[in-house]
Design a protein around this motif. Structure first.
Motif, mmCIF file in Angstrom:
data_model
loop_
_atom_site.group_PDB
_atom_site.id
_atom_site.type_symbol
_atom_site.label_atom_id
_atom_site.label_comp_id
_atom_site.label_asym_id
_atom_site.label_seq_id
_atom_site.Cartn_x
_atom_site.Cartn_y
_atom_site.Cartn_z
ATOM 1 N N TYR A 18 0.854 -1.186 0.000
ATOM 2 C CA TYR A 18 0.000 0.000 0.000
ATOM 3 C C TYR A 18 0.887 1.232 0.000
ATOM 4 O O TYR A 18 1.861 1.302 0.744
ATOM 5 C CB TYR A 18 -0.902 0.036 1.243
ATOM 6 C CG TYR A 18 -1.702 1.316 1.327
ATOM 7 C CD1 TYR A 18 -2.878 1.445 0.609
ATOM 8 C CD2 TYR A 18 -1.250 2.395 2.083
ATOM 9 C CE1 TYR A 18 -3.610 2.627 0.652
ATOM 10 C CE2 TYR A 18 -1.973 3.574 2.131
ATOM 11 C CZ TYR A 18 -3.151 3.687 1.414
ATOM 12 O OH TYR A 18 -3.860 4.860 1.450
ATOM 13 N N TRP A 19 0.563 2.216 -0.854
ATOM 14 C CA TRP A 19 1.280 3.479 -0.841
ATOM 15 C C TRP A 19 0.297 4.625 -1.009
ATOM 16 O O TRP A 19 -0.810 4.432 -1.507
ATOM 17 C CB TRP A 19 2.361 3.533 -1.918
ATOM 18 C CG TRP A 19 1.869 3.442 -3.335
ATOM 19 C CD1 TRP A 19 1.851 2.320 -4.122
ATOM 20 C CD2 TRP A 19 1.344 4.503 -4.140
ATOM 21 N NE1 TRP A 19 1.345 2.612 -5.354
ATOM 22 C CE2 TRP A 19 1.014 3.954 -5.404
ATOM 23 C CE3 TRP A 19 1.095 5.851 -3.936
ATOM 24 C CZ2 TRP A 19 0.464 4.709 -6.440
ATOM 25 C CZ3 TRP A 19 0.548 6.603 -4.965
ATOM 26 C CH2 TRP A 19 0.251 6.041 -6.194
ATOM 27 N N GLU A 20 0.741 5.808 -0.567
ATOM 28 C CA GLU A 20 -0.072 7.001 -0.771
ATOM 29 C C GLU A 20 0.803 8.240 -0.901
ATOM 30 O O GLU A 20 1.890 8.306 -0.343
ATOM 31 C CB GLU A 20 -1.089 7.201 0.351
ATOM 32 C CG GLU A 20 -0.491 7.563 1.694
ATOM 33 C CD GLU A 20 -1.527 7.710 2.795
ATOM 34 O OE1 GLU A 20 -2.409 6.833 2.901
ATOM 35 O OE2 GLU A 20 -1.437 8.697 3.544
ATOM 36 N N ARG A 21 0.311 9.197 -1.680
ATOM 37 C CA ARG A 21 0.892 10.532 -1.783
ATOM 38 C C ARG A 21 -0.058 11.454 -1.043
ATOM 39 O O ARG A 21 -1.270 11.382 -1.232
ATOM 40 C CB ARG A 21 0.974 11.003 -3.238
ATOM 41 C CG ARG A 21 1.986 10.307 -4.060
ATOM 42 C CD ARG A 21 1.953 10.713 -5.540
ATOM 43 N NE ARG A 21 1.621 12.099 -5.774
ATOM 44 C CZ ARG A 21 0.712 12.512 -6.670
ATOM 45 N NH1 ARG A 21 0.040 11.640 -7.401
ATOM 46 N NH2 ARG A 21 0.480 13.789 -6.853
ATOM 47 N N ALA A 22 0.494 12.341 -0.222
ATOM 48 C CA ALA A 22 -0.348 13.220 0.574
ATOM 49 C C ALA A 22 0.195 14.649 0.536
ATOM 50 O O ALA A 22 1.382 14.881 0.299
ATOM 51 C CB ALA A 22 -0.418 12.727 2.014
ATOM 52 N N ILE A 32 -4.916 12.990 1.367
ATOM 53 C CA ILE A 32 -4.450 11.985 0.406
ATOM 54 C C ILE A 32 -4.731 12.464 -1.014
ATOM 55 O O ILE A 32 -5.862 12.796 -1.363
ATOM 56 C CB ILE A 32 -5.119 10.620 0.656
ATOM 57 C CG1 ILE A 32 -4.730 10.099 2.036
ATOM 58 C CG2 ILE A 32 -4.718 9.623 -0.433
ATOM 59 C CD1 ILE A 32 -5.468 8.833 2.433
ATOM 60 N N ALA A 34 -3.325 10.613 -3.843
ATOM 61 C CA ALA A 34 -3.468 9.375 -4.605
ATOM 62 C C ALA A 34 -3.013 8.221 -3.737
ATOM 63 O O ALA A 34 -2.175 8.392 -2.855
ATOM 64 C CB ALA A 34 -2.618 9.430 -5.873
ATOM 65 N N HIS A 35 -3.571 7.039 -3.986
ATOM 66 C CA HIS A 35 -3.153 5.848 -3.237
ATOM 67 C C HIS A 35 -3.415 4.611 -4.074
ATOM 68 O O HIS A 35 -4.188 4.635 -5.021
ATOM 69 C CB HIS A 35 -3.876 5.754 -1.891
ATOM 70 C CG HIS A 35 -5.352 5.601 -2.018
ATOM 71 N ND1 HIS A 35 -5.965 4.382 -2.022
ATOM 72 C CD2 HIS A 35 -6.336 6.517 -2.180
ATOM 73 C CE1 HIS A 35 -7.278 4.537 -2.151
ATOM 74 N NE2 HIS A 35 -7.520 5.820 -2.266
ATOM 75 N N ASP A 37 -3.240 0.059 -3.660
ATOM 76 C CA ASP A 37 -2.901 -1.177 -2.968
ATOM 77 C C ASP A 37 -2.392 -2.136 -4.036
ATOM 78 O O ASP A 37 -3.168 -2.674 -4.804
ATOM 79 C CB ASP A 37 -4.135 -1.746 -2.263
ATOM 80 C CG ASP A 37 -3.799 -2.866 -1.316
ATOM 81 O OD1 ASP A 37 -2.606 -3.142 -1.102
ATOM 82 O OD2 ASP A 37 -4.737 -3.464 -0.774
ATOM 83 N N GLU A 48 5.140 17.152 -1.457
ATOM 84 C CA GLU A 48 4.242 16.066 -1.090
ATOM 85 C C GLU A 48 4.931 15.106 -0.124
ATOM 86 O O GLU A 48 6.155 15.033 -0.070
ATOM 87 C CB GLU A 48 3.804 15.281 -2.334
ATOM 88 C CG GLU A 48 2.941 16.079 -3.264
ATOM 89 C CD GLU A 48 2.547 15.313 -4.509
ATOM 90 O OE1 GLU A 48 1.656 15.798 -5.207
ATOM 91 O OE2 GLU A 48 3.126 14.245 -4.804
ATOM 92 N N LYS A 51 4.112 7.822 1.645
ATOM 93 C CA LYS A 51 4.103 6.777 2.663
ATOM 94 C C LYS A 51 3.853 5.436 1.970
ATOM 95 O O LYS A 51 3.050 5.360 1.043
ATOM 96 C CB LYS A 51 2.983 7.006 3.672
ATOM 97 C CG LYS A 51 3.016 8.350 4.370
ATOM 98 C CD LYS A 51 1.764 8.531 5.220
ATOM 99 C CE LYS A 51 1.670 9.938 5.760
ATOM 100 N NZ LYS A 51 0.431 10.138 6.504
ATOM 101 N N SER A 52 4.534 4.393 2.433
ATOM 102 C CA SER A 52 4.234 3.060 1.916
ATOM 103 C C SER A 52 4.378 2.037 3.032
ATOM 104 O O SER A 52 5.136 2.235 3.983
ATOM 105 C CB SER A 52 5.139 2.701 0.741
ATOM 106 O OG SER A 52 6.453 2.445 1.157
#
Length: 62
Positions: A18-22, A32, A34-35, A37, A48, A51-52
Motif C-alpha cells: 500500500y502506498w499514498e501521496r499526501a 491523500i 493518490a493511493h 494497494d 508532497e 508513505k508506503s
C-alpha cells in the motif's frame, strides 16, 4: 522521499503493498492525493509526503 518517479516490484509478502501521496504528514483523509494497494509506479511532487507499507524497496526511475 525526494521529488521524482519511483517504482517497486510489489509487496514484501502476502498482505500486499500500500502506498499514498499526501499533501501533508497528517492523518486526515482529505490530505491523500493518490493511493494504491499493489505494485506500481508513483511520481512524487515537491512538497508532497509519500508513505508506503509492506512494499519492496522503491527505486528512483526519473
Amino acid at each position: 522521499m525526494k521529488a521524482g518517479t519511483y517504482k517497486t516490484s510489489g509487496p514484501e509478502g502476502s498482505l500486499g503493498c500500500y502506498w499514498e501521496r499526501a499533501s501533508n504528514a497528517g492523518v486526515e483523509f482529505d490530505a491523500i492525493i493518490a493511493h494504491l494497494d499493489g505494485s506500481g509506479r508513483v511520481t512524487v511532487n515537491k512538497g508532497e509526503v509519500f508513505k508506503s507499507t509492506r512494499c519492496q524497496e522503491w527505486k528512483r526511475t526519473g
